[in-house]
Design an enzyme around this catalytic site. Structure first.
Site, PDB file in Angstrom:
ATOM      1  N   LYS A   7       0.765  -1.265   0.175  1.00 11.03           N
ATOM      2  CA  LYS A   7       0.038   0.028   0.080  1.00 11.03           C
ATOM      3  C   LYS A   7       0.956   1.278   0.074  1.00 11.03           C
ATOM      4  O   LYS A   7       2.218   1.407   0.406  1.00 11.03           O
ATOM      5  CB  LYS A   7      -0.946  -0.077   1.253  1.00 11.03           C
ATOM      6  CG  LYS A   7      -1.972  -1.114   1.276  1.00 11.03           C
ATOM      7  CD  LYS A   7      -2.998  -0.960  -0.076  1.00 11.03           C
ATOM      8  CE  LYS A   7      -4.043  -1.775   0.051  1.00 11.03           C
ATOM      9  NZ  LYS A   7      -3.734  -3.120  -0.486  1.00 11.03           N
TER      10      LYS A   7
HETATM   11  C1  LIG Z   1      -9.903  -3.074  -1.399  1.00  8.30           C
HETATM   12  C2  LIG Z   1      -9.195  -3.702  -0.324  1.00  8.30           C
HETATM   13  N1  LIG Z   1      -9.945  -3.897   0.726  1.00  8.30           N
HETATM   14  C3  LIG Z   1      -9.436  -4.502   1.919  1.00  8.30           C
HETATM   15  C4  LIG Z   1      -8.288  -5.086   1.822  1.00  8.30           C
HETATM   16  C5  LIG Z   1      -7.737  -5.876   3.238  1.00  8.30           C
HETATM   17  O1  LIG Z   1      -6.525  -5.016   3.508  1.00  8.30           O
HETATM   18  P1  LIG Z   1      -5.530  -5.823   4.525  1.00  8.30           P
HETATM   19  O2  LIG Z   1      -4.481  -6.729   3.812  1.00  8.30           O
HETATM   20  O3  LIG Z   1      -4.826  -4.549   5.260  1.00  8.30           O
HETATM   21  O4  LIG Z   1      -6.367  -6.571   5.549  1.00  8.30           O
HETATM   22  C6  LIG Z   1      -7.432  -4.753   0.741  1.00  8.30           C
HETATM   23  C7  LIG Z   1      -6.132  -5.300   0.614  1.00  8.30           C
HETATM   24  O5  LIG Z   1      -5.235  -5.386  -0.502  1.00  8.30           O
HETATM   25  C8  LIG Z   1      -7.867  -4.135  -0.583  1.00  8.30           C
HETATM   26  O6  LIG Z   1      -7.334  -3.926  -1.445  1.00  8.30           O
END
Ligand SMILES: Cc1ncc(COP(=O)(O)O)c(C=O)c1O
Length: 407
Positions: free
Chosen positions: A198
């Protein structure tokens, strides 16, 4: 090898094409020192660094409260859990997302109701949301796909009229703005990811932004087993018995991670601008390519430019993906439509054709490398390689590109 032929000599001396990584983080030595300083201190878990990051990130976003969490998945889940969602409730969301969005809904026991997306942005279509609302609907959960905020004004109006709650999946969109609005300023809560790839990262981590103090309190309890005091209070104050007020979870962010995040905040906008410049260069380079499109960024929107995707004819996608990888370009697919994945097929049984726009994007999409430390030379290599692969496509009558920005 016989090196009398000049071409052979050139081949023998030229190095293989450099690999262009899909992503490289932009953590500095100062960020690493900040994390090391925490490691040299007594207190490692959620404490003063997390509290400072929460305050500074809230001020960056222009919201009242930020509560850090172990991931965006847990941020989404805890936000929904804080609303007390259960099996009688339904959440409307998009199938053009990472599975985390829909999974977080299912983990609360609530039902997922997918609706289709706009064909030119990939973001949830407000009119489809309006059509899908039914007596069980409690929450609308848009995703700010690739860094472009969904139409939050439209969604917020709809939610107000229909007494629904708006929760934003802003995993891609920490730096985004749309018509002057930032994630968390219209929704009841916005959830962020600090996952390894990210724009703002600490490897794994997340946060919820909200203007509602009661929601922030609930999230702090829920991320810490439902306890009346978090570890930092138990450590900084003299011992007092703590209580468990409700059945919570374990989803807090450590001070080691918070220290990594803090130093990145002041340079987020400069990094976004570099990604924006790179994305515009991609758009310009691919504008003339037949059968290659990319998502539109509407007027009034500052996309966080988290991911740059191109849309190629579905019949070409997997072969193009393989060829780009073979030629040293880091590639991903964001995303194949969630309702078509095996588990969701078993659970919901929604056939192909249910969400044509999301399916078309899911079958067409390729994500190219995009990060602030990407050099112009590296980008040129990506562009040249895409052009070279597209040039190998045989003309065919049954490959159809679709709307998005011109290519
Ligand atoms: C659109 C979206 N929502 C939620 C997530 C979940 O993030 P995390 O890996 O921090 O749980 C991601 C992760 O890539 C994502 O791209």
């Amino acid at each position: 090898m016989n090196t009398t032929d000049p071409r052979d000599r050139a081949a023998a001396t030229s190095s293989p094409p450099r690999r262009v990584e899909f992503y490289r983080h932009s953590l500095t030595e100062a960020d690493i020192d900040a994390a090391a300083a925490v490691l040299r201190s007594v207190f490692l878990t959620t404490g003063p660094r997390a509290a400072t990051f929460e305050k500074e990130f809230a001020s960056f976003l222009g919201v009242q409260h930020v509560v850090t969490t172990s991931s965006c998945t847990s941020a989404l889940f805890l936000s929904l859990a804080a609303l007390g969602l259960g099996p009688d409730d339904e959440v409307i969301t998009t199938p053009m997302t990472f599975v985390a969005t829909a999974n977080a809904i299912l983990h609360t026991g609530a039902k997922v109701r997918f609706v289709d997306v706009e064909p030119d942005t990939g973001n949830i279509d407000v009119d489809r949301v309006a059509e899908a609302i039914n007596p069980d609907t409690r929450v609308v959960l848009p995703v700010h796909l690739y860094g472009l905020m969904a139409d939050v004004e439209g969604l917020a109006d709809l939610c107000r009229q229909r007494s629904l709650i708006l929760i934003e999946d802003a995993a891609h969109a920490a730096e985004a703005r749309r018509d002057g609005i930032r994630p968390g300023q219209r929704g009841q809560a916005a959830c962020f990811s600090f996952y390894a790839t990210k724009n703002l990262t600490c490897g794994e981590g997340g946060a919820v932004a909200t203007d509602d103090p009661a929601m922030a309190d609930a999230l702090r309890r829920l991320r810490s087993h439902g306890l009346s005091k978090e570890a930092a209070n138990r450590y900084t104050e003299r011992y007092h018995h703590w209580d468990m007020l409700e059945l919570g979870y374990k989803a807090n962010l450590s001070d080691i991670q918070a220290a990594l995040l803090l130093g990145q905040l002041p340079r987020l906008e400069a990094q976004r601008q570099r990604r924006d410049a790179l994305a515009r260069q991609y758009e310009e380079a691919f504008a003339e390519l037949p059968d290659v499109c990319f998502p539109v960024v509407p007027r009034g929107a500052d996309s966080a430019r988290h991911l740059f995707t191109i849309w190629v004819p579905p019949a070409r996608r997997d072969r193009t993906l393989a060829e780009l990888q073979e030629r040293g370009i880091g590639i991903a697919v964001n995303y194949r439509a969630v309702h078509l994945l095996t588990y969701y097929q078993r659970q919901l049984g929604l056939p192909r054709g249910s969400f044509p726009n999301a399916e078309r994007i899911g079958d067409s999409t390729l994500t190219l490398p995009l990060y602030p430390s990407m050099t112009d030379d590296e980008q040129q290599q990506v562009i040249d390689t895409v052009r070279a692969v597209v040039a190998t496509w045989a003309p065919s009558r049954n490959v159809v590109a679709f709307s998005g920005a011109a290519g």
